[in-house]
Scaffold this motif. Structure first.
Motif, PDB file in Angstrom:
ATOM      1  N   ASP A  67       9.730  17.254  -1.092  1.00 35.39           N
ATOM      2  CA  ASP A  67       8.502  16.707  -1.674  1.00 35.39           C
ATOM      3  C   ASP A  67       7.275  17.577  -1.445  1.00 35.39           C
ATOM      4  O   ASP A  67       6.224  17.331  -2.037  1.00 35.39           O
ATOM      5  CB  ASP A  67       8.211  15.315  -1.083  1.00 35.39           C
ATOM      6  CG  ASP A  67       9.151  14.243  -1.608  1.00 35.39           C
ATOM      7  OD1 ASP A  67       9.608  14.378  -2.752  1.00 35.39           O
ATOM      8  OD2 ASP A  67       9.433  13.291  -0.856  1.00 35.39           O
ATOM      9  N   PHE A  68       7.397  18.594  -0.583  1.00 35.97           N
ATOM     10  CA  PHE A  68       6.200  19.280  -0.121  1.00 35.97           C
ATOM     11  C   PHE A  68       6.129  20.724  -0.601  1.00 35.97           C
ATOM     12  O   PHE A  68       6.887  21.599  -0.155  1.00 35.97           O
ATOM     13  CB  PHE A  68       6.123  19.222   1.410  1.00 35.97           C
ATOM     14  CG  PHE A  68       5.815  17.834   1.916  1.00 35.97           C
ATOM     15  CD1 PHE A  68       4.503  17.434   2.135  1.00 35.97           C
ATOM     16  CD2 PHE A  68       6.834  16.923   2.135  1.00 35.97           C
ATOM     17  CE1 PHE A  68       4.216  16.155   2.575  1.00 35.97           C
ATOM     18  CE2 PHE A  68       6.558  15.635   2.574  1.00 35.97           C
ATOM     19  CZ  PHE A  68       5.248  15.250   2.800  1.00 35.97           C
ATOM     20  N   ILE A  95       0.847  -1.185   0.000  1.00 35.82           N
ATOM     21  CA  ILE A  95       0.000   0.000   0.000  1.00 35.82           C
ATOM     22  C   ILE A  95       0.886   1.239   0.000  1.00 35.82           C
ATOM     23  O   ILE A  95       1.702   1.430   0.902  1.00 35.82           O
ATOM     24  CB  ILE A  95      -0.934   0.024   1.227  1.00 35.82           C
ATOM     25  CG1 ILE A  95      -1.838  -1.211   1.219  1.00 35.82           C
ATOM     26  CG2 ILE A  95      -1.769   1.298   1.243  1.00 35.82           C
ATOM     27  CD1 ILE A  95      -2.707  -1.339   2.448  1.00 35.82           C
ATOM     28  N   ASP A  96       0.739   2.059  -1.011  1.00 31.43           N
ATOM     29  CA  ASP A  96       1.535   3.283  -1.139  1.00 31.43           C
ATOM     30  C   ASP A  96       0.788   4.434  -0.463  1.00 31.43           C
ATOM     31  O   ASP A  96      -0.231   4.904  -0.963  1.00 31.43           O
ATOM     32  CB  ASP A  96       1.773   3.600  -2.611  1.00 31.43           C
ATOM     33  CG  ASP A  96       2.613   4.865  -2.802  1.00 31.43           C
ATOM     34  OD1 ASP A  96       3.118   5.394  -1.793  1.00 31.43           O
ATOM     35  OD2 ASP A  96       2.759   5.305  -3.948  1.00 31.43           O
ATOM     36  N   ILE A 152      -0.828  11.264   0.370  1.00 28.73           N
ATOM     37  CA  ILE A 152      -0.419  12.374   1.236  1.00 28.73           C
ATOM     38  C   ILE A 152       0.057  13.551   0.396  1.00 28.73           C
ATOM     39  O   ILE A 152      -0.320  14.700   0.634  1.00 28.73           O
ATOM     40  CB  ILE A 152       0.686  11.913   2.211  1.00 28.73           C
ATOM     41  CG1 ILE A 152       0.116  10.931   3.228  1.00 28.73           C
ATOM     42  CG2 ILE A 152       1.319  13.100   2.924  1.00 28.73           C
ATOM     43  CD1 ILE A 152       1.165  10.263   4.088  1.00 28.73           C
ATOM     44  N   LEU A 153       0.881  13.260  -0.619  1.00 30.54           N
ATOM     45  CA  LEU A 153       1.392  14.329  -1.470  1.00 30.54           C
ATOM     46  C   LEU A 153       0.280  14.954  -2.304  1.00 30.54           C
ATOM     47  O   LEU A 153       0.275  16.174  -2.525  1.00 30.54           O
ATOM     48  CB  LEU A 153       2.501  13.797  -2.372  1.00 30.54           C
ATOM     49  CG  LEU A 153       3.803  13.400  -1.680  1.00 30.54           C
ATOM     50  CD1 LEU A 153       4.793  12.849  -2.696  1.00 30.54           C
ATOM     51  CD2 LEU A 153       4.400  14.575  -0.923  1.00 30.54           C
ATOM     52  N   ARG A 163      -2.951  19.811  -3.372  1.00 30.66           N
ATOM     53  CA  ARG A 163      -4.232  20.509  -3.517  1.00 30.66           C
ATOM     54  C   ARG A 163      -4.314  21.696  -2.563  1.00 30.66           C
ATOM     55  O   ARG A 163      -4.725  22.800  -2.948  1.00 30.66           O
ATOM     56  CB  ARG A 163      -5.392  19.550  -3.260  1.00 30.66           C
ATOM     57  CG  ARG A 163      -5.626  18.525  -4.364  1.00 30.66           C
ATOM     58  CD  ARG A 163      -6.990  17.862  -4.233  1.00 30.66           C
ATOM     59  NE  ARG A 163      -7.150  17.178  -2.960  1.00 30.66           N
ATOM     60  CZ  ARG A 163      -6.795  15.914  -2.744  1.00 30.66           C
ATOM     61  NH1 ARG A 163      -6.252  15.200  -3.717  1.00 30.66           N
ATOM     62  NH2 ARG A 163      -6.997  15.345  -1.568  1.00 30.66           N
ATOM     63  N   LEU A 164      -3.905  21.468  -1.322  1.00 24.10           N
ATOM     64  CA  LEU A 164      -3.933  22.546  -0.339  1.00 24.10           C
ATOM     65  C   LEU A 164      -2.904  23.625  -0.676  1.00 24.10           C
ATOM     66  O   LEU A 164      -3.144  24.813  -0.443  1.00 24.10           O
ATOM     67  CB  LEU A 164      -3.659  21.984   1.059  1.00 24.10           C
ATOM     68  CG  LEU A 164      -4.747  21.080   1.640  1.00 24.10           C
ATOM     69  CD1 LEU A 164      -4.285  20.455   2.954  1.00 24.10           C
ATOM     70  CD2 LEU A 164      -6.035  21.869   1.865  1.00 24.10           C
TER      71      LEU A 164
END
Length: 218
Positions: free
Chosen positions: A126-127, A3-4, A9-10, A15-16
Motif C-alpha cells: 500500500d505504500f 472512522i476510516d 494515512i495513505l 503526497r510525501l
C-alpha cells in the motif's frame, strides 16, 4: 459510526512519496524498493547486485528492519553507504522514513539507492516510497504457488527475482508454472531466475538495473 484511518494515512504517504520522487529526479538518483519475505535472500541479493555494478555507479542502501542493524553492517563492510531504519514494530517502510534516511546521504554523489523493505508480502503493497521501481524476490523454498497466495504483491512489481534457483530440484519448484502465474497477474513484469550466493543469473538482472539507472540519470 466508523472512522476510516487508512485513507488519510495513505494520502499523506502518497503526497510525501511524490515529493521524494521529485527530489530523486532532480538529483538524478534511481531508487529501487526491494520487497520479499524474511529469509528470501534480500541482503545477499543486494550484495551480489552491488558487486556487479559498483565499478559503474555510486550506490547506497537503506535498510528497513523491525529491529537490529545486522544487514546495514554487512552492507557497510563492503564500503557502501548504508542507512538503517528501525520501524519499531511496523511491518513496512513509509515515504517519510525514506525522506529522513536520504537526508543522511549525499544525493549529489549517488546514482542508485537500493531500499531493502521490511520482510513482508502484505503491508508494503500500500505504500509508495517515491521509488523508481519495485522489485520482488521470491525464493525457491517458498514454493511456485506464492503468486496465488499474495497476488497484489506480484501485481505491483516491475521485476521478480526468483532466488535460490540452484536448489529448485530439491524443492519441486516449477519455474515455468511460477512465471505463468505471475504473468497472469502482471503481464509486463520482468522475471530473472538467480542464485545470489552463487552468482548465477546476476548479470541479466544487473543489465536491467544498469539500463534503468542510466536512463534515470540521463
Amino acid at each position: 459510526m466508523q472512522i476510516d484511518m487508512k485513507q488519510p494515512i495513505l494520502d499523506k504517504n502518497d503526497r510525501l512519496a511524490q515529493e521524494n520522487r521529485a527530489l530523486f529526479a532532480e538529483k538524478r538518483v534511481f531508487v529501487l524498493d526491494l520487497l520479499a519475505s524474511p529469509g528470501s535472500g534480500k541482503t545477499s541479493t543486494i550484495l551480489a547486485t552491488i558487486e556487479a555494478l559498483r565499478d559503474e555507479f555510486n550506490i547506497a542502501v537503506i535498510e528497513g528492519d523491525i529491529a537490529s542493524d545486522v544487514d546495514a553492517k554487512r552492507i557497510g563492510a563492503q564500503g557502501i553507504a548504508a542507512v538503517q531504519i528501525n520501524t519499531g514494530g511496523a511491518c513496512h517502510l513509509e515515504s517519510d522514513m525514506i525522506r529522513r534516511a536520504v537526508d543522511a546521504l549525499d544525493l549529489d554523489n549517488l546514482d542508485l539507492i537500493i531500499v531493502e523493505n521490511v520482510g513482508n508480502l502484505v503491508c508494503p503493497t500500500d505504500f509508495d516510497l517515491g521509488e523508481g521501481a519495485k522489485v520482488m524476490i521470491l525464493s525457491v523454498p517458498e514454493g511456485d504457488d506464492k503468486p496465488l497466495k499474495y497476488p497484489l504483491m506480484f501485481s505491483i512489481c516491475d521485476v521478480l527475482l526468483v532466488n535460490k534457483i540452484d536448489v529448485a530440484p530439491y524443492f519441486n519448484f516449477d519455474l515455468d508454472k511460477c512465471v505463468e502465474r505471475v504473468k497472469k497477474l502482471n503481464p509486463n513484469i520482468q522475471v530473472f531466475p538467480i542464485s545470489a550466493l552463487k552468482g548465477e543469473g546476476i548479470e541479466p538482472w544487473a543489465d536491467w538495473l544498469r539500463e534503468q539507472t542510466k536512463t534515470w540519470n540521463a
